[in-house]
Structures are given as C-alpha cells and as structure tokens.
Design a protein around this motif. Structure first.
Motif, mmCIF file in Angstrom:
data_model
loop_
_atom_site.group_PDB
_atom_site.id
_atom_site.type_symbol
_atom_site.label_atom_id
_atom_site.label_comp_id
_atom_site.label_asym_id
_atom_site.label_seq_id
_atom_site.Cartn_x
_atom_site.Cartn_y
_atom_site.Cartn_z
ATOM 1 N N PRO A 130 0.828 -1.213 0.000
ATOM 2 C CA PRO A 130 0.000 0.000 0.000
ATOM 3 C C PRO A 130 0.865 1.267 0.000
ATOM 4 O O PRO A 130 2.004 1.279 0.481
ATOM 5 C CB PRO A 130 -0.823 -0.104 1.282
ATOM 6 C CG PRO A 130 -0.215 -1.180 2.086
ATOM 7 C CD PRO A 130 0.686 -1.997 1.210
ATOM 8 N N LEU A 131 0.285 2.335 -0.549
ATOM 9 C CA LEU A 131 1.004 3.604 -0.691
ATOM 10 C C LEU A 131 1.539 4.125 0.640
ATOM 11 O O LEU A 131 2.674 4.605 0.714
ATOM 12 C CB LEU A 131 0.085 4.654 -1.332
ATOM 13 C CG LEU A 131 0.698 6.022 -1.578
ATOM 14 C CD1 LEU A 131 1.897 5.928 -2.514
ATOM 15 C CD2 LEU A 131 -0.358 6.964 -2.152
ATOM 16 N N GLY A 132 0.752 4.019 1.696
ATOM 17 C CA GLY A 132 1.201 4.497 3.009
ATOM 18 C C GLY A 132 2.472 3.802 3.461
ATOM 19 O O GLY A 132 3.372 4.431 4.034
ATOM 20 N N GLU A 133 2.557 2.524 3.199
ATOM 21 C CA GLU A 133 3.750 1.748 3.560
ATOM 22 C C GLU A 133 4.964 2.201 2.741
ATOM 23 O O GLU A 133 6.071 2.336 3.262
ATOM 24 C CB GLU A 133 3.466 0.266 3.331
ATOM 25 C CG GLU A 133 4.539 -0.670 3.821
ATOM 26 C CD GLU A 133 4.166 -2.125 3.582
ATOM 27 O OE1 GLU A 133 5.008 -2.851 3.007
ATOM 28 O OE2 GLU A 133 3.040 -2.525 3.960
ATOM 29 N N LEU A 134 4.749 2.452 1.440
ATOM 30 C CA LEU A 134 5.837 2.923 0.583
ATOM 31 C C LEU A 134 6.339 4.288 1.052
ATOM 32 O O LEU A 134 7.552 4.516 1.161
ATOM 33 C CB LEU A 134 5.373 3.012 -0.875
ATOM 34 C CG LEU A 134 4.909 1.727 -1.536
ATOM 35 C CD1 LEU A 134 4.392 2.007 -2.937
ATOM 36 C CD2 LEU A 134 6.011 0.692 -1.561
ATOM 37 N N ASN A 135 5.398 5.196 1.340
ATOM 38 C CA ASN A 135 5.788 6.531 1.797
ATOM 39 C C ASN A 135 6.509 6.485 3.136
ATOM 40 O O ASN A 135 7.461 7.243 3.355
ATOM 41 C CB ASN A 135 4.570 7.451 1.872
ATOM 42 C CG ASN A 135 4.107 7.877 0.496
ATOM 43 O OD1 ASN A 135 4.885 7.946 -0.442
ATOM 44 N ND2 ASN A 135 2.817 8.155 0.375
#
Length: 135
Positions: A52-57
């Motif tokens: 998920p994007l939050g994890e990448l960020n």
C-alpha cells in the motif's frame, strides 16, 4: 535496448570527463548546470504495487529520500505521477553530479521503487526552430 546502453555509456563518459577536469571534489559537488556541462536525466520510479502507498511513503521517509532528493543545485525540470507506473522525474544537472544523484536513489529510494535511468537532452529549441524554418 542498444540505444539505452549507448546513452548510458555517453553519460558515463561525460561524467568521468567532468570529474577529471574539475579542480576539486568540493567544486564538483557545488557545480551548477551550464550549457557546456549540463545533462538531463529522466528517472522512472516504478512503485512496488504489492504494497500500500502508506507503507511505501513510510519507507521513503525512513530512508530519508525526500530529505536527500533533489540535492541542492540539481534542477527538477518535471516530476509527474504516472498512474500504474509510479513517478517520473526529469532533472537537469552537471554531468559531474550524475554519481551523486544515482547514489541518492540507491540509498534512499530502492525498496519502494525500482528505478530506470534515461540520459536525455533538451531538443525543444531545435525542434521548434526546424518547424519555424518550414513556415
């Protein structure tokens, strides 16, 4: 694929020549792009779609990507989100700083992103001039 290898080789040669012609490392790191030493670099930052994007960020933040990138003196020509791919950034920089920019991606962007690098040059003035000659 052969064209990409040729472009990467040309960029490496330009960067090496600029490094050998510089008076010191400090001057090289502080160099700004000028017409005789500038190159452009387009970077495809392909995101890991299994996360998920939050994890990448969060990983980018932990690795210090946005603190390190873009480095001072490197111009961001464009920075787009390409849906389904990730981000595409085009930079203008002195050829002597190519290694520095590469190291930022290696140390701070790998994990959330897989990267592809394309040395480029600004053809717009030439293309426009050629077009105007025909009218």
């Amino acid at each position: 694929m052969r064209q990409i290898r040729i472009l990467l080789t040309v960029a490496a040669v330009l960067a090496s020549a600029a490094m050998f012609n510089s008076d010191s490392t400090a001057q090289t790191e502080a160099a700004a792009p000028t017409p005789d030493n500038a190159m452009m670099l387009t970077v495809f930052m392909k995101h890991d779609q299994s996360r998920p994007l939050g994890e990448l960020n969060a990983q980018l933040e932990k690795q210090g990507f946005y603190k390190a990138f873009p480095p001072a003196g490197v111009e961001v020509v464009s920075w787009y989100v390409m849906m389904g791919i990730g981000q595409v950034v085009t930079l203008r920089l002195p050829a002597s700083r190519l290694r520095e920019v590469n190291r930022i991606f290696e140390t701070a962007a790998w994990g959330p992103y897989r990267t592809e690098f394309y040395p480029t040059y600004d053809y717009k003035p030439t293309g426009i001039a050629n077009h105007e000659k025909t009218h």
